[in-house]
Scaffold this motif. Structure first.
Motif, PDB file in Angstrom:
ATOM      1  N   LEU A  27       0.850  -1.189   0.000  1.00 17.49           N
ATOM      2  CA  LEU A  27       0.000   0.000   0.000  1.00 17.49           C
ATOM      3  C   LEU A  27       0.886   1.240   0.000  1.00 17.49           C
ATOM      4  O   LEU A  27       2.058   1.184   0.377  1.00 17.49           O
ATOM      5  N   THR A  28       0.303   2.377  -0.370  1.00 18.09           N
ATOM      6  CA  THR A  28       1.033   3.638  -0.252  1.00 18.09           C
ATOM      7  C   THR A  28       0.689   4.350   1.046  1.00 18.09           C
ATOM      8  O   THR A  28       1.428   5.219   1.491  1.00 18.09           O
ATOM      9  N   ASP A  29      -0.465   3.981   1.647  1.00 13.96           N
ATOM     10  CA  ASP A  29      -0.849   4.556   2.929  1.00 13.96           C
ATOM     11  C   ASP A  29      -1.796   3.586   3.629  1.00 13.96           C
ATOM     12  O   ASP A  29      -2.392   2.719   2.984  1.00 13.96           O
ATOM     13  N   ALA A  30      -1.903   3.729   4.944  1.00 16.27           N
ATOM     14  CA  ALA A  30      -2.786   2.853   5.725  1.00 16.27           C
ATOM     15  C   ALA A  30      -3.230   3.569   6.987  1.00 16.27           C
ATOM     16  O   ALA A  30      -2.493   4.382   7.548  1.00 16.27           O
ATOM     17  N   GLU A  31      -4.437   3.243   7.415  1.00 10.53           N
ATOM     18  CA  GLU A  31      -4.937   3.682   8.706  1.00 10.53           C
ATOM     19  C   GLU A  31      -4.483   2.668   9.745  1.00 10.53           C
ATOM     20  O   GLU A  31      -4.536   1.461   9.503  1.00 10.53           O
ATOM     21  N   VAL A  32      -4.040   3.159  10.884  1.00 13.36           N
ATOM     22  CA  VAL A  32      -3.551   2.290  11.950  1.00 13.36           C
ATOM     23  C   VAL A  32      -4.410   2.518  13.188  1.00 13.36           C
ATOM     24  O   VAL A  32      -4.541   3.645  13.658  1.00 13.36           O
ATOM     25  N   SER A  33      -5.016   1.447  13.685  1.00 12.75           N
ATOM     26  CA  SER A  33      -5.841   1.492  14.891  1.00 12.75           C
ATOM     27  C   SER A  33      -5.089   0.748  15.995  1.00 12.75           C
ATOM     28  O   SER A  33      -4.018   0.184  15.742  1.00 12.75           O
ATOM     29  N   PRO A  34      -5.629   0.684  17.198  1.00  8.38           N
ATOM     30  CA  PRO A  34      -4.951  -0.070  18.255  1.00  8.38           C
ATOM     31  C   PRO A  34      -4.690  -1.536  17.881  1.00  8.38           C
ATOM     32  O   PRO A  34      -3.757  -2.156  18.369  1.00  8.38           O
ATOM     33  N   GLY A  35      -5.496  -2.097  16.963  1.00  6.98           N
ATOM     34  CA  GLY A  35      -5.309  -3.481  16.531  1.00  6.98           C
ATOM     35  C   GLY A  35      -4.313  -3.649  15.394  1.00  6.98           C
ATOM     36  O   GLY A  35      -4.020  -4.773  14.985  1.00  6.98           O
TER      37      GLY A  35
END
Length: 183
Positions: A27-35
């Motif tokens: 990917l070129t970007d990603a959302e990161v959550s606590p999981g």
């Protein structure tokens, strides 16, 4: 007094592995959550009886690239493995891994030169973030990193792989090229 942040590198590549043990997607970007990264290891391959199928008993599964369609991916896997399989949503904590796996280009190069933990692959360390660094990420255990909008706490080195594992302290977005700041 606020801790001083200093740049130690940048994000070279971002990977997710939508189906555990299958090939990843860059990917070129990603959302990161606590999981962890959105969509990472969201599905688990199981047999008809519900037992988890792992690469130890089915090495060919590592070469299958998921399409994002669980039904189609299960069909492709069944053809490769020669038996019916299902994709089940991954549930529960995974004590063997942390939400985010980071590895440096330098660690990959050290591994290619022979410094490789047993059971690990220099060609595919299966990390979420490949970093270009000044230094060695293994020295960060117990420290915090800011990567893009995300604040990570480096918790340990993996037993059978390169790099370090990290927990998510503050979620956000990460992009290729983002600076890596040691807090």
């Amino acid at each position: 007094m606020q801790p001083q942040e200093h740049a130690v590198g940048r994000v070279e590549r971002i990977w997710i592995y939508p189906v555990r043990s299958l090939a990843g997607r860059e990917l070129t970007d990603a959302e990161v959550s606590p999981g962890g990264l959105a969509g990472d290891r969201a599905w688990t391959v199981t047999g008809e009886d519900g037992s988890v199928i792992r690469p130890k008993e089915a090495p060919a599964m590592r070469d299958v690239a998921p399409s994002g369609d669980p039904t189609a991916d299960a069909g492709r896997l069944a053809a490769v493995l020669g038996r019916p399989v299902r994709l089940q949503p991954t549930s529960g904590a995974r004590p063997d891994v942390a939400p985010v796996h980071l590895v440096s280009r330098q660690a990959v190069e050290r591994a290619a030169a022979g410094e490789l933990p047993e059971g690990c692959s220099a060609e595919d360390p299966r990390a979420n973030l490949l970093l270009t660094l000044d230094g060695d990420e293994r020295a960060w255990v117990g420290r915090d990193l800011r990567v893009g909008e995300v604040l990570l706490r480096v918790t340990r080195t993996p037993k059978h792989c390169l790099g370090v594992y990290a927990d998510v302290v503050a979620p956000g977005a990460v992009r290729t090229g983002d600076p890596v700041l040691l807090v």
